[in-house]
Motif scaffolding. Structure first.
Motif, PDB file in Angstrom:
ATOM      1  N   THR A 236       0.859  -1.177   0.000  1.00  0.00           N
ATOM      2  CA  THR A 236       0.000   0.000   0.000  1.00  0.00           C
ATOM      3  C   THR A 236       0.894   1.226   0.000  1.00  0.00           C
ATOM      4  OG1 THR A 236      -1.606  -1.209   1.315  1.00  0.00           O
ATOM      5  CG2 THR A 236      -1.895   1.176   1.168  1.00  0.00           C
ATOM      6  N   LEU A 237       0.839   1.976  -1.071  1.00  0.00           N
ATOM      7  CA  LEU A 237       1.728   3.123  -1.230  1.00  0.00           C
ATOM      8  C   LEU A 237       0.927   4.410  -1.101  1.00  0.00           C
ATOM      9  CD1 LEU A 237       3.749   1.764  -4.283  1.00  0.00           C
ATOM     10  CD2 LEU A 237       4.389   1.662  -1.868  1.00  0.00           C
ATOM     11  N   ASP A 238       1.093   5.091   0.018  1.00  0.00           N
ATOM     12  CA  ASP A 238       0.435   6.386   0.195  1.00  0.00           C
ATOM     13  C   ASP A 238       1.356   7.479  -0.318  1.00  0.00           C
ATOM     14  OD1 ASP A 238      -1.648   5.065   1.414  1.00  0.00           O
ATOM     15  OD2 ASP A 238      -0.718   5.208   3.407  1.00  0.00           O
ATOM     16  N   GLY A 239       0.751   8.496  -0.881  1.00  0.00           N
ATOM     17  CA  GLY A 239       1.558   9.609  -1.374  1.00  0.00           C
ATOM     18  C   GLY A 239       1.123   9.977  -2.765  1.00  0.00           C
ATOM     19  N   PRO A 240       1.427  11.191  -3.189  1.00  0.00           N
ATOM     20  CA  PRO A 240       0.987  11.654  -4.505  1.00  0.00           C
ATOM     21  C   PRO A 240       1.573  10.801  -5.631  1.00  0.00           C
ATOM     22  CG  PRO A 240       2.471  13.267  -3.464  1.00  0.00           C
ATOM     23  CD  PRO A 240       2.188  12.210  -2.442  1.00  0.00           C
ATOM     24  N   VAL A 241       0.718  10.442  -6.585  1.00  0.00           N
ATOM     25  CA  VAL A 241       1.162   9.664  -7.736  1.00  0.00           C
ATOM     26  C   VAL A 241       2.196  10.464  -8.525  1.00  0.00           C
ATOM     27  CG1 VAL A 241       0.398   8.784  -9.982  1.00  0.00           C
ATOM     28  CG2 VAL A 241      -0.935   8.279  -7.920  1.00  0.00           C
ATOM     29  N   LEU A 242       3.317   9.798  -8.827  1.00  0.00           N
ATOM     30  CA  LEU A 242       4.361  10.425  -9.645  1.00  0.00           C
ATOM     31  C   LEU A 242       4.849   9.424 -10.682  1.00  0.00           C
ATOM     32  CD1 LEU A 242       6.704  12.345  -7.150  1.00  0.00           C
ATOM     33  CD2 LEU A 242       5.332  13.327  -8.997  1.00  0.00           C
ATOM     34  N   PRO A 243       5.067   9.868 -11.927  1.00  0.00           N
ATOM     35  CA  PRO A 243       5.570   8.966 -12.965  1.00  0.00           C
ATOM     36  C   PRO A 243       7.058   8.669 -12.759  1.00  0.00           C
ATOM     37  CG  PRO A 243       5.477  11.189 -13.817  1.00  0.00           C
ATOM     38  CD  PRO A 243       4.884  11.239 -12.424  1.00  0.00           C
ATOM     39  N   ALA A 244       7.574   7.724 -13.533  1.00  0.00           N
ATOM     40  CA  ALA A 244       8.999   7.372 -13.431  1.00  0.00           C
ATOM     41  C   ALA A 244       9.890   8.537 -13.848  1.00  0.00           C
ATOM     42  CB  ALA A 244       9.290   6.143 -14.285  1.00  0.00           C
ATOM     43  N   ALA A 245       9.348   9.465 -14.631  1.00  0.00           N
ATOM     44  CA  ALA A 245      10.146  10.637 -15.028  1.00  0.00           C
ATOM     45  C   ALA A 245      10.678  11.376 -13.801  1.00  0.00           C
ATOM     46  CB  ALA A 245       9.298  11.578 -15.886  1.00  0.00           C
ATOM     47  N   ALA A 246       9.956  11.268 -12.675  1.00  0.00           N
ATOM     48  CA  ALA A 246      10.391  11.946 -11.442  1.00  0.00           C
ATOM     49  C   ALA A 246      11.685  11.334 -10.889  1.00  0.00           C
ATOM     50  CB  ALA A 246       9.291  11.859 -10.390  1.00  0.00           C
ATOM     51  N   LEU A 247      12.044  10.145 -11.383  1.00  0.00           N
ATOM     52  CA  LEU A 247      13.266   9.475 -10.905  1.00  0.00           C
ATOM     53  C   LEU A 247      14.511   9.944 -11.646  1.00  0.00           C
ATOM     54  CD1 LEU A 247      11.749   5.891 -10.676  1.00  0.00           C
ATOM     55  CD2 LEU A 247      12.439   7.320  -8.732  1.00  0.00           C
ATOM     56  N   ALA A 248      14.307  10.579 -12.782  1.00  0.00           N
ATOM     57  CA  ALA A 248      15.454  11.062 -13.564  1.00  0.00           C
ATOM     58  C   ALA A 248      15.935  12.386 -12.976  1.00  0.00           C
ATOM     59  CB  ALA A 248      15.051  11.240 -15.021  1.00  0.00           C
ATOM     60  N   ARG A 249      17.146  12.407 -12.474  1.00  0.00           N
ATOM     61  CA  ARG A 249      17.677  13.636 -11.874  1.00  0.00           C
ATOM     62  C   ARG A 249      18.172  14.556 -12.980  1.00  0.00           C
ATOM     63  NH1 ARG A 249      21.712  12.130  -7.766  1.00  0.00           N
ATOM     64  NH2 ARG A 249      19.885  11.886  -6.447  1.00  0.00           N
ATOM     65  N   PRO A 250      17.667  15.800 -12.999  1.00  0.00           N
ATOM     66  CA  PRO A 250      18.135  16.731 -14.028  1.00  0.00           C
ATOM     67  C   PRO A 250      19.639  16.977 -13.892  1.00  0.00           C
ATOM     68  CG  PRO A 250      16.223  17.617 -12.838  1.00  0.00           C
ATOM     69  CD  PRO A 250      16.675  16.399 -12.097  1.00  0.00           C
ATOM     70  N   LYS A 251      20.304  17.142 -15.032  1.00  0.00           N
ATOM     71  CA  LYS A 251      21.755  17.357 -15.026  1.00  0.00           C
ATOM     72  C   LYS A 251      22.134  18.520 -14.097  1.00  0.00           C
ATOM     73  CE  LYS A 251      25.745  18.030 -18.040  1.00  0.00           C
ATOM     74  NZ  LYS A 251      26.246  18.186 -19.421  1.00  0.00           N
ATOM     75  N   SER A 252      21.296  19.537 -14.077  1.00  0.00           N
ATOM     76  CA  SER A 252      21.603  20.734 -13.272  1.00  0.00           C
ATOM     77  C   SER A 252      21.654  20.410 -11.784  1.00  0.00           C
ATOM     78  CB  SER A 252      20.537  21.804 -13.521  1.00  0.00           C
ATOM     79  OG  SER A 252      19.258  21.313 -13.123  1.00  0.00           O
ATOM     80  N   GLN A 253      21.009  19.321 -11.372  1.00  0.00           N
ATOM     81  CA  GLN A 253      20.986  18.944  -9.952  1.00  0.00           C
ATOM     82  C   GLN A 253      21.842  17.717  -9.673  1.00  0.00           C
ATOM     83  OE1 GLN A 253      16.803  18.478  -8.918  1.00  0.00           O
ATOM     84  NE2 GLN A 253      16.307  20.278 -10.146  1.00  0.00           N
ATOM     85  N   ASP A 254      22.650  17.311 -10.670  1.00  0.00           N
ATOM     86  CA  ASP A 254      23.403  16.068 -10.539  1.00  0.00           C
ATOM     87  C   ASP A 254      24.872  16.378 -10.231  1.00  0.00           C
ATOM     88  OD1 ASP A 254      24.518  13.534 -10.763  1.00  0.00           O
ATOM     89  OD2 ASP A 254      23.164  12.971 -12.386  1.00  0.00           O
ATOM     90  N   MET A 255      25.336  15.960  -9.061  1.00  0.00           N
ATOM     91  CA  MET A 255      26.736  16.182  -8.677  1.00  0.00           C
ATOM     92  C   MET A 255      27.694  15.372  -9.536  1.00  0.00           C
ATOM     93  SD  MET A 255      26.392  15.939  -4.529  1.00  0.00           S
ATOM     94  CE  MET A 255      28.165  16.060  -4.203  1.00  0.00           C
ATOM     95  N   PHE A 256      27.160  14.396 -10.246  1.00  0.00           N
ATOM     96  CA  PHE A 256      28.040  13.448 -10.932  1.00  0.00           C
ATOM     97  C   PHE A 256      27.926  13.526 -12.448  1.00  0.00           C
ATOM     98  CE2 PHE A 256      27.445  12.072  -6.630  1.00  0.00           C
ATOM     99  CZ  PHE A 256      28.760  11.918  -6.227  1.00  0.00           C
ATOM    100  N   ARG A 257      27.480  14.679 -12.945  1.00  0.00           N
ATOM    101  CA  ARG A 257      27.551  14.961 -14.388  1.00  0.00           C
ATOM    102  C   ARG A 257      28.056  16.379 -14.556  1.00  0.00           C
ATOM    103  NH1 ARG A 257      22.102  13.885 -17.382  1.00  0.00           N
ATOM    104  NH2 ARG A 257      21.220  13.699 -15.290  1.00  0.00           N
TER     105      ARG A 257
END
Lengths: 257, 257
Positions: A236-257
């Motif tokens: 049972t997963l409570d919380g706002p529905v979010l697509p898998a796109a939310a798992l992709a970290r934008p380059k601007s926020q990525d310490m490792f790119r």
């Protein structure tokens, strides 16, 4: 906060080879019927990227591909088929890292992965005609369409995850991750959730869809033994529905790119 | 190749707060008895790092820590308590990346993680005395000792995984991963396994222990609600037993360090 003290991962049986145009909802229904299983409210289905891509006919014949100068240049560095690399570049927004025989690229969907997720294994060769298989055009959309088709059977509110196997920096081995999702909080924020002693937690977000995708991937196996669909029951997963796109970290926020 | 068409993840109930010296095997036995469950051959138990560390008394009182010049220098960059950073440096072989309020370090065990895995959440403060909790000294050894203690009950050949939650480059959110393991192939080599069409597979190794650790982490939750032990039943893992240390990629083989 995810709840569930007893969660089952069930591999659907007798899934036939998927062809372009395949109705995955019907395929799932037939398999469940054969197993005398019925979908229940809140069930989650994890579908291998490969069969979603196949059902969408995401094949590219390498003989149809004209390598660009950039692809020929890349081929000189990494030593792969320039036609294959041309397809990788077309699917990518950024080449993150290269080594002989390795290209790590950011797919236009935002996921950083080897060869932009383009698959040369488990693809049939028709009379020596070499084909590669791209990711679904819009995996979150594919998941949402499948959810709508399957939810229609009743008040099911299913979760759908499309998974693939990714390598990772720092750790050996590949793990299953989510590249598409519908009906679940792919990423669950923990902001404001105090720990047992009332202190604010360090951990702020949990990649729920990836944790489910990995466990499902383990049942699917990696060599395409025909178990590309896993039913997950009891979570049972409570919380706002979010697509898998939310798992992709934008380059601007990525310490490792 | 992992086999298992129906796998259950069961959160053990009524796990009391773990104190230094706690006998985790006994704790597990009591919980199982309370749930009228018995361990079966091939069961896998996933144990949260936090309770293993607590049972091993891996606390450090910050008031006892004298920051080194290196820790003071790091504190100036990242703006954390220099005593905390001193402990991080003592636990680490390499600082991989820093940002304000963020230190990514390679733990001496080889795992790259925030703060070298040192935990400030879910730690009791005794009269304002600030303590942090280190990883177990030898998580694979801790897992092996627990396996031996639990296997003694019969011909069980259990698998044990000690998990923790890690952030990742490129993807948002944390996922559960294995930092210790016994009795299972933490990493399963696929070399030589042909795909459905006989071609050699691109994927060569599967991080099985991480995939199990992530699914277990999802049941545990992240805020220490007292479900730090998950029983995994129905998974058959063929392949040579490998500890979690096999999941740590050496820097020399890491494209991203």
């Amino acid at each position: 906060m995810p709840v569930g003290t007893r969660v089952e991962y069930i591999a659907l049986q007798d899934i036939r080879r998927v062809e372009p145009g395949e109705d995955l909802a019907a395929l799932i229904g037939q398999s469940l019927a054969g197993m005398s299983l019925e979908l229940q409210r809140g069930d989650i289905l994890v579908i291998a990227q490969k069969i979603v891509s196949k059902s969408e006919g995401r094949y590219v014949r390498l003989s149809d591909v004209e390598p660009s100068p950039a692809a020929l240049e890349l081929a000189a560095t990494v030593g792969k088929d320039p036609r294959f690399l041309e397809v990788v570049l077309r699917e990518s927004s950024e080449v993150v890292k290269t080594r002989p025989n390795v290209v790590i690229a950011a797919h236009r969907l935002g996921f950083v992965m080897a060869n932009a997720g383009i698959d040369q294994s488990n693809i049939e060769h028709r009379e020596g005609e070499e084909r590669v298989l791209l990711l679904p055009k819009d995996p979150d959309g594919s998941a949402q369409r499948l959810k709508v088709a399957l939810d229609a059977a009743g008040d099911l509110n299913l979760g759908i995850i499309i998974n693939d196997s990714f390598g990772r920096p720092w750790r050996n081995g590949v793990v299953g991750v989510a590249i598409g999702a519908a009906g679940i909080p792919s990423l669950l924020s923990q902001i404001g959730v105090p720990d047992m002693f009332g202190r604010a937690m360090r951990v702020t977000e949990i990649a729920i869809a990836d944790e489910i995708a990995g466990a499902a991937s383990l049942l699917m196996g990696q060599a395409g033994q025909g178990m590309p669909i896993i039913l997950v029951r009891g979570l049972t997963l409570d919380g706002p529905v979010l697509p898998a796109a939310a798992l992709a970290r934008p380059k601007s926020q990525d310490m490792f790119r």
